[in-house]
Design a protein around this motif. Structure first.
Motif, PDB file in Angstrom:
ATOM      1  N   THR A   1       0.840  -1.191   0.000  1.00 50.99           N
ATOM      2  CA  THR A   1       0.000   0.000   0.000  1.00 50.99           C
ATOM      3  C   THR A   1       0.883   1.252   0.000  1.00 50.99           C
ATOM      4  O   THR A   1       2.078   1.183   0.294  1.00 50.99           O
ATOM      5  CB  THR A   1      -0.917   0.039   1.232  1.00 50.99           C
ATOM      6  OG1 THR A   1      -0.109   0.182   2.405  1.00 50.99           O
ATOM      7  CG2 THR A   1      -1.778  -1.208   1.321  1.00 50.99           C
ATOM      8  N   GLU A   2       0.258   2.401  -0.291  1.00 53.43           N
ATOM      9  CA  GLU A   2       1.016   3.658  -0.272  1.00 53.43           C
ATOM     10  C   GLU A   2       1.577   3.946   1.111  1.00 53.43           C
ATOM     11  O   GLU A   2       2.713   4.396   1.245  1.00 53.43           O
ATOM     12  CB  GLU A   2       0.132   4.814  -0.752  1.00 53.43           C
ATOM     13  CG  GLU A   2      -0.134   4.785  -2.234  1.00 53.43           C
ATOM     14  CD  GLU A   2      -0.852   6.022  -2.726  1.00 53.43           C
ATOM     15  OE1 GLU A   2      -0.798   7.075  -2.050  1.00 53.43           O
ATOM     16  OE2 GLU A   2      -1.457   5.940  -3.802  1.00 53.43           O
TER      17      GLU A   2
ATOM     18  N   LYS B   1       5.489   4.317   1.940  1.00 52.19           N
ATOM     19  CA  LYS B   1       6.010   5.551   2.547  1.00 52.19           C
ATOM     20  C   LYS B   1       6.816   5.225   3.808  1.00 52.19           C
ATOM     21  O   LYS B   1       7.907   5.756   4.007  1.00 52.19           O
ATOM     22  CB  LYS B   1       4.843   6.487   2.880  1.00 52.19           C
ATOM     23  CG  LYS B   1       5.256   7.867   3.275  1.00 52.19           C
ATOM     24  CD  LYS B   1       4.040   8.768   3.382  1.00 52.19           C
ATOM     25  CE  LYS B   1       4.448  10.209   3.542  1.00 52.19           C
ATOM     26  NZ  LYS B   1       3.306  11.117   3.515  1.00 52.19           N
TER      27      LYS B   1
ATOM     28  N   ALA C   1      10.798  12.990  -8.040  1.00 56.92           N
ATOM     29  CA  ALA C   1      10.301  13.506  -6.767  1.00 56.92           C
ATOM     30  C   ALA C   1      11.024  14.748  -6.252  1.00 56.92           C
ATOM     31  O   ALA C   1      10.461  15.484  -5.445  1.00 56.92           O
ATOM     32  CB  ALA C   1      10.375  12.411  -5.711  1.00 56.92           C
TER      33      ALA C   1
ATOM     34  N   GLU D   1       8.360  15.994  -0.374  1.00 57.66           N
ATOM     35  CA  GLU D   1       8.426  15.409  -1.719  1.00 57.66           C
ATOM     36  C   GLU D   1       8.192  13.897  -1.722  1.00 57.66           C
ATOM     37  O   GLU D   1       8.114  13.289  -2.787  1.00 57.66           O
ATOM     38  CB  GLU D   1       9.809  15.700  -2.326  1.00 57.66           C
ATOM     39  CG  GLU D   1      10.107  17.177  -2.444  1.00 57.66           C
ATOM     40  CD  GLU D   1      11.570  17.480  -2.685  1.00 57.66           C
ATOM     41  OE1 GLU D   1      11.838  18.504  -3.341  1.00 57.66           O
ATOM     42  OE2 GLU D   1      12.441  16.728  -2.216  1.00 57.66           O
TER      43      GLU D   1
ATOM     44  N   ASP E   1       5.609  12.053  -1.101  1.00 52.65           N
ATOM     45  CA  ASP E   1       4.387  11.576  -1.761  1.00 52.65           C
ATOM     46  C   ASP E   1       4.601  11.378  -3.254  1.00 52.65           C
ATOM     47  O   ASP E   1       4.072  10.434  -3.844  1.00 52.65           O
ATOM     48  CB  ASP E   1       3.223  12.532  -1.516  1.00 52.65           C
ATOM     49  CG  ASP E   1       2.714  12.474  -0.078  1.00 52.65           C
ATOM     50  OD1 ASP E   1       2.891  11.421   0.564  1.00 52.65           O
ATOM     51  OD2 ASP E   1       2.148  13.476   0.390  1.00 52.65           O
ATOM     52  N   ASP E   2       5.385  12.263  -3.881  1.00 52.01           N
ATOM     53  CA  ASP E   2       5.685  12.105  -5.305  1.00 52.01           C
ATOM     54  C   ASP E   2       6.508  10.847  -5.558  1.00 52.01           C
ATOM     55  O   ASP E   2       6.295  10.146  -6.549  1.00 52.01           O
ATOM     56  CB  ASP E   2       6.424  13.328  -5.844  1.00 52.01           C
ATOM     57  CG  ASP E   2       5.558  14.578  -5.846  1.00 52.01           C
ATOM     58  OD1 ASP E   2       4.320  14.434  -5.993  1.00 52.01           O
ATOM     59  OD2 ASP E   2       6.106  15.678  -5.702  1.00 52.01           O
TER      60      ASP E   2
ATOM     61  N   VAL F   1       6.458   8.131  -3.675  1.00 52.49           N
ATOM     62  CA  VAL F   1       5.554   6.996  -3.456  1.00 52.49           C
ATOM     63  C   VAL F   1       4.676   6.768  -4.681  1.00 52.49           C
ATOM     64  O   VAL F   1       4.507   5.632  -5.135  1.00 52.49           O
ATOM     65  CB  VAL F   1       4.708   7.211  -2.179  1.00 52.49           C
ATOM     66  CG1 VAL F   1       3.582   6.200  -2.078  1.00 52.49           C
ATOM     67  CG2 VAL F   1       5.590   7.155  -0.942  1.00 52.49           C
ATOM     68  N   LYS F   2       4.132   7.841  -5.255  1.00 58.87           N
ATOM     69  CA  LYS F   2       3.310   7.705  -6.468  1.00 58.87           C
ATOM     70  C   LYS F   2       4.116   7.105  -7.606  1.00 58.87           C
ATOM     71  O   LYS F   2       3.620   6.269  -8.361  1.00 58.87           O
ATOM     72  CB  LYS F   2       2.740   9.064  -6.874  1.00 58.87           C
ATOM     73  CG  LYS F   2       1.646   9.537  -5.964  1.00 58.87           C
ATOM     74  CD  LYS F   2       1.168  10.911  -6.359  1.00 58.87           C
ATOM     75  CE  LYS F   2       0.208  11.458  -5.309  1.00 58.87           C
ATOM     76  NZ  LYS F   2      -0.126  12.851  -5.560  1.00 58.87           N
ATOM     77  N   TYR F   3       5.358   7.538  -7.744  1.00 58.46           N
ATOM     78  CA  TYR F   3       6.246   6.982  -8.773  1.00 58.46           C
ATOM     79  C   TYR F   3       6.455   5.488  -8.544  1.00 58.46           C
ATOM     80  O   TYR F   3       6.321   4.678  -9.460  1.00 58.46           O
ATOM     81  CB  TYR F   3       7.585   7.725  -8.754  1.00 58.46           C
ATOM     82  CG  TYR F   3       8.679   7.015  -9.497  1.00 58.46           C
ATOM     83  CD1 TYR F   3       8.728   7.039 -10.890  1.00 58.46           C
ATOM     84  CD2 TYR F   3       9.658   6.303  -8.817  1.00 58.46           C
ATOM     85  CE1 TYR F   3       9.727   6.381 -11.579  1.00 58.46           C
ATOM     86  CE2 TYR F   3      10.662   5.645  -9.501  1.00 58.46           C
ATOM     87  CZ  TYR F   3      10.694   5.683 -10.873  1.00 58.46           C
ATOM     88  OH  TYR F   3      11.678   5.015 -11.559  1.00 58.46           O
TER      89      TYR F   3
ATOM     90  N   MET G   1       4.669   3.355  -6.791  1.00 60.45           N
ATOM     91  CA  MET G   1       3.444   2.551  -6.838  1.00 60.45           C
ATOM     92  C   MET G   1       3.176   2.018  -8.240  1.00 60.45           C
ATOM     93  O   MET G   1       2.553   0.970  -8.395  1.00 60.45           O
ATOM     94  CB  MET G   1       2.238   3.368  -6.351  1.00 60.45           C
ATOM     95  CG  MET G   1       2.194   3.601  -4.861  1.00 60.45           C
ATOM     96  SD  MET G   1       2.041   2.107  -3.868  1.00 60.45           S
ATOM     97  CE  MET G   1       0.388   1.578  -4.290  1.00 60.45           C
ATOM     98  N   LYS G   2       3.650   2.693  -9.255  1.00 57.05           N
ATOM     99  CA  LYS G   2       3.413   2.258 -10.635  1.00 57.05           C
ATOM    100  C   LYS G   2       4.093   0.939 -10.958  1.00 57.05           C
ATOM    101  O   LYS G   2       3.741   0.288 -11.935  1.00 57.05           O
ATOM    102  CB  LYS G   2       3.912   3.316 -11.624  1.00 57.05           C
ATOM    103  CG  LYS G   2       3.167   4.618 -11.563  1.00 57.05           C
ATOM    104  CD  LYS G   2       3.569   5.548 -12.676  1.00 57.05           C
ATOM    105  CE  LYS G   2       4.950   6.093 -12.483  1.00 57.05           C
ATOM    106  NZ  LYS G   2       5.331   7.102 -13.474  1.00 57.05           N
TER     107      LYS G   2
END
Length: 102
Positions: A27-28, A32, A74, A86, A88-89, A91-93, A95-96
Motif C-alpha cells: 500500500t502507499e 512511505k 520527486a 516530496e 508523496d511524489d 511513493v506515487k512513482y 506505486m506504478k
C-alpha cells in the motif's frame, strides 16, 4: 483447506477468494514507511544512496537506476534529496511498479 462442499456455511465463496496466490501488493502507507525507514542519518530526507538501498529492499531489478529515476521525479526543489514534502511524489512513482510484500 479446500472446501469441497460448496453448500457448507464454512465454505468461502469463490468471489471472495484471491484470484492469484502469492505476494500481496504494497500500500502507499506501507511504501512511505519503508522509504522513511531508509533515512539512516535521520535528517528527514532521502539521498540517492538511501533510495538505492530502499529500492533494493523492495526487489527492484536495477535499484541504482530506479533510485536515480525516483529522485528525478520527486526532487521538486532540485537539491538532490527527497524531503518529507516530496515523499508523496516518490511513493506515487514507486506505486506504478507493483512492489509487493512477501
Amino acid at each position: 483447506m479446500p472446501c469441497f462442499n460448496q453448500s457448507s456455511p464454512k465454505c468461502i465463496p469463490s468471489t471472495c477468494r484471491r484470484k492469484t496466490p502469492g505476494p500481496v501488493p504494497i500500500t502507499e502507507a506501507q511504501l512511505k514507511a519503508a522509504f522513511k525507514s531508509f533515512d539512516v542519518n535521520k535528517d528527514g530526507r532521502l539521498s540517492k544512496e538511501e533510495l538505492r538501498d530502499a529500492f533494493a529492499s523492495l526487489g527492484a531489478y536495477i535499484p541504482r537506476w530506479r533510485a536515480t529515476r525516483g529522485l528525478s521525479v520527486a526532487d521538486g526543489n532540485g537539491d538532490g534529496y527527497v524531503s518529507d514534502d516530496e515523499l508523496d511524489d516518490l511513493v506515487k512513482y514507486a506505486m506504478k511498479y507493483g512492489y509487493t510484500i512477501g
